[in-house]
Design a protein around this motif. Structure first.
Motif, short mmCIF file in Angstrom:
data_model
loop_
_atom_site.label_atom_id
_atom_site.label_comp_id
_atom_site.label_asym_id
_atom_site.label_seq_id
_atom_site.Cartn_x
_atom_site.Cartn_y
_atom_site.Cartn_z
N ASN A 274 0.80 -1.22 0.00
CA ASN A 274 0.00 0.00 0.00
C ASN A 274 0.83 1.28 0.00
N ARG A 275 2.15 1.12 -0.10
CA ARG A 275 3.02 2.29 -0.10
C ARG A 275 3.00 2.99 -1.46
N ARG A 276 3.13 4.30 -1.45
CA ARG A 276 3.21 5.04 -2.71
C ARG A 276 4.56 4.78 -3.36
N GLY A 277 4.52 4.47 -4.65
CA GLY A 277 5.77 4.23 -5.34
C GLY A 277 5.57 3.47 -6.63
N ALA A 278 6.68 2.91 -7.15
CA ALA A 278 6.61 2.22 -8.43
C ALA A 278 7.70 1.17 -8.52
N VAL A 279 7.43 0.16 -9.34
CA VAL A 279 8.40 -0.90 -9.65
C VAL A 279 8.37 -1.14 -11.15
N VAL A 280 9.54 -1.14 -11.76
CA VAL A 280 9.64 -1.43 -13.20
C VAL A 280 10.62 -2.57 -13.39
N VAL A 281 10.21 -3.57 -14.19
CA VAL A 281 11.08 -4.70 -14.53
C VAL A 281 11.08 -4.84 -16.05
N ILE A 282 12.27 -4.82 -16.65
CA ILE A 282 12.35 -4.96 -18.10
C ILE A 282 13.37 -6.03 -18.47
N ASN A 283 13.20 -6.57 -19.65
CA ASN A 283 14.22 -7.44 -20.23
C ASN A 283 15.39 -6.54 -20.62
N ALA A 284 16.54 -6.76 -20.02
CA ALA A 284 17.67 -5.85 -20.20
C ALA A 284 18.31 -5.94 -21.58
N ARG A 285 17.87 -6.87 -22.41
CA ARG A 285 18.44 -7.01 -23.75
C ARG A 285 17.45 -6.64 -24.86
N ALA A 291 7.15 -6.14 -15.97
CA ALA A 291 6.25 -5.71 -14.89
C ALA A 291 6.37 -4.20 -14.77
N LEU A 292 5.25 -3.57 -14.51
CA LEU A 292 5.23 -2.12 -14.30
C LEU A 292 4.12 -1.84 -13.30
N ALA A 293 4.54 -1.58 -12.06
CA ALA A 293 3.59 -1.39 -10.97
C ALA A 293 3.64 0.04 -10.48
N SER A 294 2.48 0.57 -10.15
CA SER A 294 2.37 1.90 -9.57
C SER A 294 1.33 1.84 -8.46
N ALA A 295 1.68 2.39 -7.30
CA ALA A 295 0.75 2.36 -6.17
C ALA A 295 0.65 3.75 -5.54
N PRO A 296 -0.58 4.10 -5.11
CA PRO A 296 -1.81 3.29 -5.16
C PRO A 296 -2.34 3.17 -6.58
#
Length: 599
Positions: A274-285, A291-296
Motif C-alpha cells: 500500500n506504499r506510494r511508489g513504483a516498480v519497473v522490470v524490463i528485459n535488459a536485452r 512488470a510495471l507497478a504503480s501504487a496506489p
C-alpha cells in the motif's frame, strides 16, 4: 259601410299562410345549399390533402412509415482480449445488459418525466439521461445508451414497466472485465464511450462505441475494438420486436499479447503493497516490459459502468491513484552516481584507473558538503560506487561539468531518449537534467557550482523516472545497448524497438558494472547476496525530500555474469534504499529466478 265577409277573412288567412310557407321553403333551400357547399369544401380539402400526401409527399410518407416499422439495431463487437506473455487473461469481455433510449419514441416534453422515473431504477441522474438525449437529438433515428451493466433488480423493474414506456430497450452486449481487479491497472488502462471528437475522427464508429482511453486499451484499440454489426428488425406500435429481417454479424476484436508477466507483476505489486511508489522490470536485452507497478492503483472495472460517488472521490483523493508513478520524475539520489561516473571518464578528466581522496566533508565554492558516513580514504570508481561515496562524486561531477553529466545521462536513456509514444502510457513524462543554459532559459537564474554538486549525486534539479532508471542500468549491464521499452510482444525485435548501441567506452561500462556488483557483494545492497538468488548488481539510493521523509530507491540487474532483467524501485517516504526499496527488488529477482516467469 260593409264589413268583411267570412270568405275574405279565410282568403287573407290562407294568403298569409302561403307566404310563410314559401319563406320557410326558401330558408330550408338556402340552408341546404350552404350545407352542401360546406360539405363540398371539406371533401375538396380532404381530396387536396389526400392528393398531397399520395402524389406530392408520397415517397416521403412511405419512407416515414417504413422507418417507424423497421429499426436498424447496432450490435456491439466483442472486444479482443489482453493477454500476458504466457497467454494468461488480463482483460476480457463478458455478457451484460445495457439500457438504450429511442429519442423519437417520445416527445421532448415527455422525456423528462420518464427520465425521473428511470433515474432511481438505474441509479443514474435524470439530468444526465436528458443530457445524453439532448446531445443525440430528439429526432435521431438511432438509440442512445444511457446505462451499462445493469443489475438484475434494475432489469426486473424495467421489464415490469415495459408495457407502459415506449422507446426504452434493454440489450445484451459484451462488457469489459478485468479479472485481476487493480493488477497492472496503469498498464492495461480502461475503456469508455467515444467522445464527440473521437466520433468525428472515426465516422465508422456508431453512437455508444466503447474505445480505449488509456494504457494498452488505447495503444492497441484499433486491433481490439473489432467491427460492430447490425440487426434489421420489424417492430409494432409499442416498439416491440416482431421479427428479424436481416443480420450483419459483428467482427470480434483481435486478442493482443503484452510483454507483461502476470506472476512477476503480482510479485512487484504485492511487495510494494500500500506504499506510494513504483516498480519497473524490463528485459535488459530487448526492452520488453515484464512488470510495471504503480501504487496506489485503481480498479479499471469501475469504468465499465457508472462511477459511484465513493469511487469518484477515491479517484480524486490526494493519493492520486490514477497517476502512473512509474513514468513520473523523481530525484534519483545515489542511483544516479553511475551516470556521473561514466560522465567523468568520458569527459577526459578521469580514466578508469583514476582514484581520489574522500573526506568526511568537502568545501566547494565556499560551501561545505558532507560525506554520508565518514571518509573512505583514497578510492577509485569501483569502490566509490560500491560504498556510494558522496565526496568522491562531488569532485568528479564538478570537474566533468553539468553539460557532460547531462549528455551521458541522455546517452544512457534519461531525459528524452525513450519513445514514450510507443508505450501509450497515460501521463508519461521524461526525466530532466537541466544544463546551465537551460536553467537560465527556463528559470531565469544563473547556474551555481552548488547545482553541479547536487547534480553529481542525483539531487537538485535532476529528475529521473523509474522506467528511465531501468533503461539506464540495462545499458550499463548489457554492454552499452540502450533498449526501447515496449508493451506489445509483436513489437519485440522489430525496427521500432531495436536496441541502440551507445558510444560509451566499453572499459568505463565494465568498471561501473563491476562497481554495481560490488554494491551487492559488500556494499549497501549486500542483503541481496544472502544466497537465495544468483549474484546480481545494484545500487541503493536514499533521497532527501524537503519537509518530508526520505524516498527509498533501488536499481538492479541480474544475473551479474550475464544480464537478463533490470529492476528499478521507488518507495515514496520509504527511508533508506537498503531498507524499503532493495527488498522489493529481491522479491522480484526471487520470482524471476525461481523459473516462474518467461525469460
Amino acid at each position: 259601410m260593409f264589413g268583411e265577409s267570412p270568405f275574405d277573412f279565410r282568403w287573407k288567412l290562407g294568403a298569409e299562410k302561403g307566404t310563410d310557407a314559401n319563406t320557410s321553403r326558401r330558408q330550408r333551400s338556402f340552408k341546404g345549399t350552404a350545407l352542401l357547399l360546406i360539405l363540398g369544401s371539406c371533401f375538396g380539402l380532404y381530396g387536396v390533402q389526400l392528393a398531397n400526401l399520395q402524389l406530392i409527399q408520397g415517397d416521403y410518407n412511405r419512407q416515414w412509415a417504413e422507418t417507424n416499422r423497421l429499426r436498424l439495431i447496432p450490435v456491439p463487437a466483442k472486444r479482443g482480449q489482453l493477454l500476458d506473455r504466457k497467454g494468461r487473461v488480463l482483460a476480457a469481455s463478458q455478457l451484460s445488459r445495457s439500457v438504450y433510449l429511442w429519442p423519437r419514441e417520445q416527445t421532448p416534453e415527455e422525456w423528462p418525466a420518464i427520465a425521473r422515473d428511470l433515474a432511481p431504477i438505474l441509479n443514474f441522474p435524470a439530468d444526465e439521461i436528458l443530457e445524453k438525449l439532448n446531445s443525440t437529438g430528439y429526432t435521431s433515428r438511432l438509440p442512445v445508451r444511457i446505462s451499462r451493466d445493469i443489475d438484475p433488480g434494475a432489469f426486473i423493474a424495467l421489464a415490469e414497466k415495459a408495457g407502459n414506456w415506449r422507446g426504452i430497450e434493454v440489450r445484451s452486449e459484451p462488457r469489459r472485465q478485468y479479472p485481476n481487479q487493480s493488477l497492472a491497472a496503469h498498464v492495461l488502462g480502461y475503456i469508455g464511450e467515444a467522445t464527440l471528437d473521437e466520433l468525428k475522427a472515426h465516422p465508422e464508429y456508431p453512437m455508444g462505441m466503447l474505445v480505449g482511453k488509456t494504457g494498452a486499451e488505447r495503444l492497441a484499440n484499433t486491433e481490439l475494438d473489432g467491427v460492430w454489426g447490425n440487426r434489421l428488425i420489424e417492430v409494432d406500435a409499442r416498439g416491440e420486436e416482431l421479427q428479424e429481417l436481416g443480420v450483419q454479424t459483428p467482427v470480434v476484436g483481435e486478442s493482443i499479447s503484452l510483454t507483461l508477466d502476470l506472476t512477476l507483476q503480482k510479485t512487484a505489486e504485492t511487495a510494494l503493497g500500500n506504499r506510494r511508489g513504483a516498480v519497473v522490470v524490463i528485459n535488459a536485452r530487448t526492452g520488453e516490459v515484464l512488470a510495471l507497478a504503480s501504487a496506489p492503483a485503481y480498479n479499471p472495472n469501475w469504468f465499465t459502468q457508472q462511477l459511484s460517488s465513493a469511487q469518484w472521490q477515491q479517484l480524486q483523493s490526494d493519493e492520486n491513484p490514477l497517476l502512473n508513478r512509474a513514468v513520473q520524475g523523481y530525484p534519483p539520489g545515489s542511483t544516479f552516481k553511475p551516470v556521473t561516473a561514466i560522465a567523468g571518464m568520458e569527459s577526459g578528466k578521469f580514466s578508469p584507473s583514476s582514484s581520489l581522496a574522500t573526506y568526511s566533508s568537502i568545501t566547494i565554492g565556499g560551501m561545505t558538503f558532507n560525506e554520508h558516513s565518514g571518509s573512505y580514504g583514497v578510492i577509485g570508481f569501483r569502490d566509490a560506487i560500491a560504498y556510494s561515496s558522496n565526496t568522491f562524486f562531488y569532485q568528479v561531477g564538478t570537474r566533468a561539468g553539468a553539460e557532460e553529466i547531462a549528455r551521458w545521462g541522455k546517452e544512457l536513456g534519461i531525459g528524452g531518449a525513450i519513445n514514450l509514444d510507443l508505450l501509450g502510457l497515460d501521463g508519461a513524462n521524461h526525466g530532466q537534467m537541466p544544463t546551465p543554459a537551460e536553467k537560465e532559459k527556463f528559470y531565469g537564474e544563473p547556474w551555481y557550482i552548488g547545482d553541479t554538486v547536487s547534480m553529481s549525486i542525483g539531487q537538485g534539479m535532476v529528475l529521473v523516472t523509474p522506467l528511465e532508471l531501468a533503461v539506464m542500468v540495462s545499458t550499463i549491464a548489457n554492454g552499452g545497448w540502450r533498449v526501447q521499452p515496449h508493451l506489445l510482444t509483436a513489437q519485440t525485435n522489430t525496427p521500432l524497438t531495436k536496441p541502440i548501441k551507445t558510444s560509451i567506452n566499453p572499459e568505463a561500462l565494465t568498471l561501473v558494472r563491476e562497481g554495481l556488483v560490488d554494491v551487492v557483494r559488500k556494499g549497501t545492497g549486500r542483503r541481496l547476496n544472502d544466497g537465495s538468488i544468483p549474484l546480481t548488481g545494484g545500487k541503493t539510493g536514499t533521497v532527501e525530500i524537503p519537509g518530508k521523509p526520505d524516498n527509498s530507491m533501488y536499481i538492479g540487474f541480474g544475473p551479474a555474469d550475464k544480464v537478463e532483467i533490470a529492476v528499478a524501485v521507488v518507495v515514496e517516504e520509504g527511508g533508506y534504499g537498503s531498507v524499503s526499496a532493495a527488498p522489493i527488488a529481491q522479491a522480484v529477482f526471487k520470482t524471476y529466478f525461481a523459473g516462474q516467469t518467461q525469460k
